[in-house]
Design an enzyme around this catalytic site. Sequence first.
Site, mmCIF file in Angstrom:
data_model
loop_
_atom_site.group_PDB
_atom_site.id
_atom_site.type_symbol
_atom_site.label_atom_id
_atom_site.label_comp_id
_atom_site.label_asym_id
_atom_site.label_seq_id
_atom_site.Cartn_x
_atom_site.Cartn_y
_atom_site.Cartn_z
ATOM 1 N N SER A 219 -3.048 2.465 3.854
ATOM 2 C CA SER A 219 -2.106 1.286 4.333
ATOM 3 C C SER A 219 -0.544 1.641 4.161
ATOM 4 O O SER A 219 -0.205 2.458 3.142
ATOM 5 C CB SER A 219 -2.618 0.066 3.892
ATOM 6 O OG SER A 219 -2.300 0.128 2.451
ATOM 7 N N LYS A 220 0.215 0.697 4.633
ATOM 8 C CA LYS A 220 1.780 0.896 4.539
ATOM 9 C C LYS A 220 2.137 1.083 3.299
ATOM 10 O O LYS A 220 3.148 1.915 2.940
ATOM 11 C CB LYS A 220 2.207 -0.348 5.202
ATOM 12 C CG LYS A 220 3.679 -0.225 5.360
ATOM 13 C CD LYS A 220 4.310 -1.450 6.139
ATOM 14 C CE LYS A 220 5.823 -1.496 6.325
ATOM 15 N NZ LYS A 220 6.095 -2.491 7.375
ATOM 16 N N ARG A 221 1.673 0.422 2.283
ATOM 17 C CA ARG A 221 2.145 0.442 1.098
ATOM 18 C C ARG A 221 1.941 1.742 -0.142
ATOM 19 O O ARG A 221 2.118 2.059 -0.954
ATOM 20 C CB ARG A 221 1.910 -0.770 0.322
ATOM 21 C CG ARG A 221 2.118 -2.245 0.784
ATOM 22 C CD ARG A 221 1.770 -3.239 -0.088
ATOM 23 N NE ARG A 221 3.079 -3.252 -1.296
ATOM 24 C CZ ARG A 221 4.176 -3.966 -1.115
ATOM 25 N NH1 ARG A 221 4.407 -4.329 0.162
ATOM 26 N NH2 ARG A 221 4.971 -3.765 -2.116
ATOM 27 N N ASP A 222 0.833 2.343 0.688
ATOM 28 C CA ASP A 222 0.544 3.673 -0.312
ATOM 29 C C ASP A 222 1.482 4.659 -0.433
ATOM 30 O O ASP A 222 2.200 4.949 0.733
ATOM 31 C CB ASP A 222 -0.925 4.270 0.419
ATOM 32 C CG ASP A 222 -2.242 3.235 0.141
ATOM 33 O OD1 ASP A 222 -2.186 2.815 -0.934
ATOM 34 O OD2 ASP A 222 -2.957 2.936 0.833
#
Length: 450
Positions: A219-222
Site C-alpha cells: 500500500s501507499k505507505r509501504d
Amino acid sequence: MSEQVRVRFAPSPTGYLHVGGARTALFNWLFARHTGGKFILRIEDTDAARNTEAAMQAIYDGMRWLGLDWDEGPLAGGDCGPYHQSERGAIYERHAQKLRDSGHVYADENGALRFRLPRQPIVFEDLVCGRIEVDRSKSQNRDGSPEADMTIRRADGGWIFHFVNVADDIEMKITHVIRGEDHLSNTPKHLELFAALGATPPRYAHIPLILNKDGTKMSKRDQGASVDGYIEAGYVPEAVRNFLCLLGWSPKDDREIMPISEVIERFDPAQINRKAAHFDLEKCDWVNQQYILQMPLEKLADQVEPWLKKAGIIFGTRAEMLPVLALVRERLKKLSDAPAWMDYFFTGDFPFDAEAVAKVLSKPAALDHLRKLTAAYAGLGEWTAAALETSLKSQATVAGVKVGEFVHPARIGATGRSVGASLYHTLEVLGRDRVLARFARALAKLSASN
RNA sequence: GACCCUAUCGUCCAGUGGCCUAGGACAUCGCCCUUUCACGGCGAGAACACGGGUUCGAAUCCCGUUAGGGUCGCCA
C-alpha cells in the site's frame, strides 16, 4: 501482421504513482519501443472526486523521472484525444447509444445504466497467463446470488471504469493491453463489451502484482511503494528502472545490470513471469549502487550536484568537485549520501567527531604525532598519495610506533572524523595548504582543551 | 461463498522430461585485500509446498490437497 502496435498506460490520478503502476507503464513502454509501436498515456479520471491537478502531476513526474516518454497523451497530443476520460463524455455517449440501439443496456430502477451480461462461457488467450477459460454462468456474489448486470453509467451521469476503458481502447485503436493481474478477472466482462460494441478486442497480457517482501499487499505507505519516494531518497532513475525491469521479467541469462537499449531489444511480454513478485528494496539499493559505481563521473556529478546544493555545500567549480566525487563514489549507496561524504572537503571549519577525538586524538602522544607529521608534510617534495604514505610511514618508524598511531590522528585532524576514503588520497585531493592548516587547527583546538 | 491466477534458496530470476548431487544475483555468515569505512576477490549455509499418478526417468506433464494472490461496486 503489419498492424502497428499501440499500447497504453491508463492510470487513475490517486495522488502518487505506485511502483506496480510504474512497472505496468514500463512494460507497456518496453513493448512499444521493442516493436516500434506507440505508447499512449490515458488518464482515467472519471471519478471526479479524486481528480486533481496535483494527482495528475505525480503521474507525469514519476513517468518522466523513469524516462518513460509517451507518444500520445496529455502534453504530447495525438489523433485520439482528448486523453483525459473526464473530457470524453460525448464519445462515451455515442458508444452507449450503440448499446441502447442493440438492446444491450437498460436503465435500472435507480436510473443507472446497466449492461446485460451475456454470462456465456468465455475463452481467451493471455500472453502471460496462457489460455483462460471462464464459465460466466457460474459467477456469483458473496451471498450466493447471481452476479448482477454491470453498471456502465451512474445515476448521476458519471461513467464507470469497465465501459470507458473498453470504449477508449476501441477509439484509441489499442492492439495490446498490458495491465495488472487484478484485471484478469475483469477481462471476460470487457470481452463481452467488445462483442456488444462489434469491435475486435485487443490481445491481453496480465502481469502479476508486486507484493511486499513478506507477501502482503503493497500500500501507499509501504517502503518503495511510491515512485516519488525514490526521487526523494536519492535513487538513480536508470537504476530503479533497471530494477523494475527485472521484477517479473528476465533476459533468461544472468544479465542484471543492463543499459535500457539492451532491455528494449530483448524484451518479450510472453517471457514475463506468472508469479507475483515480492519487492526487495535491498536488491534495488544494490542495483542503485552499481549505477553509481559504473556511470561516467561527469554524469554522476550532474546527479549529485543538486544534493550538494540542497545540503548547502559550496563546492566551487565542477573541476574542484570531480576529484572528491571520484574518491568517495564507491561509498555512496544513494545520491543523497553524497553530502555526508563530501562536505568536509570544501570547508576547513568542520566539527570534530567527539567519539573519534575521545578515542584517539585526546591522547598526548597522538597530538605529538600530528606535530611531527605536520613538520614532515611541510617539507615534503612531491604532494602525492604515494609520497604522503611513504613519509607518514617513516615518521612512524622513527617514532617507534605502529603506522596506525599516525594514520588515525591524521585522518581526524584533516577531516574531523574516523571514517572516510583512503587517507593518503584524501590528503592528496585536499592539497598541502589545506592539510597543514587543518592540522594546525586541530592541534590548536585539542591542545587547548587538554 | 463463487470464479480466476500462482506455487524452485529469506528475496529476485535460470531451469520447460534425462546436461540438476538444481545455476546466478541480493541479503546473511566466514576469509582475503585494507591499520578507517567502502569497493573488490574467494568461500559457506540456504529451495523444487504436500500427496497421488503418467514415464525407463520428473523441479519440469496430469489430478488432488494446502497455501498465497486476484475478481465478484453507481472505485479504478
